[in-house]
Design an enzyme around this catalytic site. Structure first.
Site, PDB file in Angstrom:
ATOM      1  N   VAL A  14       0.830  -1.208   0.000  1.00  0.00           N
ATOM      2  CA  VAL A  14       0.000   0.000   0.000  1.00  0.00           C
ATOM      3  C   VAL A  14       0.869   1.265   0.000  1.00  0.00           C
ATOM      4  CG1 VAL A  14      -1.858   1.242   1.170  1.00  0.00           C
ATOM      5  CG2 VAL A  14      -1.842  -1.251   1.182  1.00  0.00           C
ATOM      6  N   ARG A  45      11.744   0.719   7.008  1.00  0.00           N
ATOM      7  CA  ARG A  45      12.912  -0.072   7.439  1.00  0.00           C
ATOM      8  C   ARG A  45      13.617  -0.679   6.247  1.00  0.00           C
ATOM      9  NH1 ARG A  45       9.781  -1.625  12.713  1.00  0.00           N
ATOM     10  NH2 ARG A  45      10.365   0.256  13.828  1.00  0.00           N
ATOM     11  N   LYS A 103      -6.719  -1.217   9.819  1.00  0.00           N
ATOM     12  CA  LYS A 103      -8.011  -1.540  10.454  1.00  0.00           C
ATOM     13  C   LYS A 103      -7.843  -2.099  11.856  1.00  0.00           C
ATOM     14  CE  LYS A 103      -6.511  -4.629   7.441  1.00  0.00           C
ATOM     15  NZ  LYS A 103      -6.300  -4.814   6.026  1.00  0.00           N
ATOM     16  N   GLU A 127     -10.103   5.978   5.692  1.00  0.00           N
ATOM     17  CA  GLU A 127     -10.940   5.447   4.601  1.00  0.00           C
ATOM     18  C   GLU A 127     -10.408   4.112   4.067  1.00  0.00           C
ATOM     19  OE1 GLU A 127     -13.950   6.991   2.948  1.00  0.00           O
ATOM     20  OE2 GLU A 127     -13.870   4.836   2.662  1.00  0.00           O
ATOM     21  N   LYS A 203     -12.809  -4.801  10.461  1.00  0.00           N
ATOM     22  CA  LYS A 203     -13.523  -3.885   9.561  1.00  0.00           C
ATOM     23  C   LYS A 203     -14.987  -3.736   9.991  1.00  0.00           C
ATOM     24  CE  LYS A 203     -10.467  -5.090   5.738  1.00  0.00           C
ATOM     25  NZ  LYS A 203     -10.241  -6.061   4.669  1.00  0.00           N
TER      26      LYS A 203
HETATM   27  N1  HSE Z   1      -6.182  -8.753   3.647  1.00  0.00           N
HETATM   28  C1  HSE Z   1      -7.176  -7.796   3.330  1.00  0.00           C
HETATM   29  C2  HSE Z   1      -8.174  -8.429   2.375  1.00  0.00           C
HETATM   30  C3  HSE Z   1      -6.533  -6.594   2.705  1.00  0.00           C
HETATM   31  O1  HSE Z   1      -7.886  -9.502   1.827  1.00  0.00           O
HETATM   32  O2  HSE Z   1      -9.249  -7.894   2.196  1.00  0.00           O
HETATM   33  C4  HSE Z   1      -7.416  -5.396   2.634  1.00  0.00           C
HETATM   34  O3  HSE Z   1      -7.809  -4.958   3.903  1.00  0.00           O
END
Ligand code: HSE
Length: 435
Positions: A14, A45, A103, A127, A203
């Protein structure tokens, strides 16, 4: 025009995606934010070979980014909860706005972090933490602000949806598909978070808090993963006109709120049943608007970067008018916060799919159906196949009407004790998603 200056911590999937998208859409983003958004320092790192930094300074000590007076917004994309929490706290304490895709951090520590940010007068945005590129946080906080949210149900983990889709369509083995999801950068660093439902529970805790204006309560979310789903179930479910999806469900009722994440049978005609691969979708029922559906890529570098940058643009606009948190974080820290009781899973009512292995001889089915009837559970459908040649055991599938989990627990206990039933019974909840 004074640029808004970003300190980007984490250069993984990301982080790399965010850096690249900020560069490739720089003019467009500057136009939307009414000011350029520039990465002035990276904290990582390790380097990312897919993300050349073109001279942007890198700190191996990510806390340097939180202390850097040149940084206006710290973007936390390192993942995990311990160091990430310390980093976000340090950034807030140094008067920086924070954007995170984390999350776990928000679900577990969000209440304290939002309060800390409010005290310091900075924004904490997230978001990208839920459903990748889908702007579901914005939809709940802004677009649906006039509604009482009755319930929401979402496919909020891309990895499990990818696994279930490949198992169904290509009959691929679970482990093989999971390895591909890891290689594609969809899975969590620890993929048990995906397949055991923990990622989806994080989530769901966030969505529920926003939807109902309650504090974040990760500990109250019931989480069951997809590791118990077999190819046999996938086939039976198809025959019954359903699909198996891993859903996060939050529902308000007079008894309180249901917060649950588990594999679920959905009628195959439903839009949600047709959300496949790594795609996510969240169905939200508002009292005024009725059902609304949000669909898109739930994981991956560019989709998640899209959500991170939406937050950066929002904060840049707030900075321009000298304000923070123009749209408050939601129930977490706002004045409307209220605690609601959580409905115990034993009381949650759904129809059920139950699969058992039975001895093929007269009287077996009547013993099974008698137990259902004694527990007050009505049977909606039943499949019993003829045994294969030389086989004395047959799979039996029962689809029940709506029943509380406590009723089904008792029925299952009694059926499993019958001498003509082998092993344990597979149980999957059913949702019709029609109100
Ligand atoms: N591991 C999470 C998924 C990544 O597969 O949805 C996105 O939050």
């Amino acid at each position: 025009m004074k640029a808004v200056r970003i300190g980007l911590c984490g250069l993984g999937t990301v982080g790399g995606g965010t850096f690249r998208l900020l560069a490739s859409n720089a003019d467009l983003i500057a136009g939307r934010a009414d000011t350029p958004i520039e990465v002035v320092r990276v904290g990582a790192r390790r380097d990312n070979p897919d993300c050349p930094l073109g001279g942007v300074p890198v700190s191996r000590d990510i806390f340097e980014v939180a202390r850097d007076p040149e940084v206006d917004i710290l973007v936390e994309l390192i993942g995990g909860t311990d160091t990430a929490r310390e980093l976000v706290e340090a950034a807030i304490d140094n008067g920086k706005h924070v954007v995170t895709a984390n999350k776990a951090l928000i679900a577990e520590h969000g209440n304290a972090l939002f309060a800390r940010a409010a005290r310091r007068g900075v924004s904490l945005r997230f978001e990208a933490a839920v459903a990748g590129g889908i702007p579901i946080i914005k939809a709940l906080r802004e677009g649906l602000a006039g509604n009482r949210i009755e319930w929401l149900a979402g496919i909020i983990n891309g990895t499990t949806n990818f696994i279930l889709t490949e198992m169904r369509d290509k009959r691929r083995a679970f482990a093989d598909v999971l390895a591909e999801a890891q290689a594609l950068g969809y899975a969590e660093a620890d993929p048990t978070f995906d397949v055991e439902g923990i990622d989806a529970a994080h989530k769901l805790a966030i969505l529920a808090a926003l939807a109902f204006g309650t504090p974040l309560n990760m500990n109250a979310v019931f989480a069951e993963g997809i590791t118990g789903i077999t190819p046999l179930d996938v086939d039976f479910v198809k025959e019954l006109g359903y699909r198996i999806k891993h859903l996060g469900i939050a529902r308000q009722s007079p008894a309180g709120v249901e917060l649950r994440v588990h594999p679920t049978l959905i009628p195959k005609r439903r839009l949600l049943a047709n959300v496949d691969g790594v795609k996510n979708a969240v169905l939200v029922e508002g009292d005024a608007v009725g059902p609304t559906l949000y669909y898109g890529a739930g994981a991956g570098a560019e989709p998640t970067a899209s959500a991170v940058i939406a937050d950066l643009v929002d904060i840049a606009r707030d900075i321009a008018v000298g304000q923070s948190d123009r749209v408050p974080a939601g129930g977490f820290a706002g004045s409307a916060v209220r605690d609601l009781p959580v409905v115990p899973m034993a009381d949650v009512q759904t129809p059920w799919y139950l699969r058992m292995e039975a001895e093929d001889r007269p009287g077996v089915m009547s013993a099974v159906t008698r137990i259902f009837s004694e527990q007050g559970i009505s049977i909606e459908g039943l499949i019993q196949k003829a045994p294969s040649a030389g086989e004395a055991r047959v799979p039996v599938v029962v689809l029940t009407n709506t029943a509380a989990q406590s009723q089904v627990d008792e029925a299952v206990l009694q059926i499993e004790a019958l001498p003509t039933i082998y092993g344990s019974i597979t149980r999957i909840r059913v949702e019709t998603l029609d109100g």
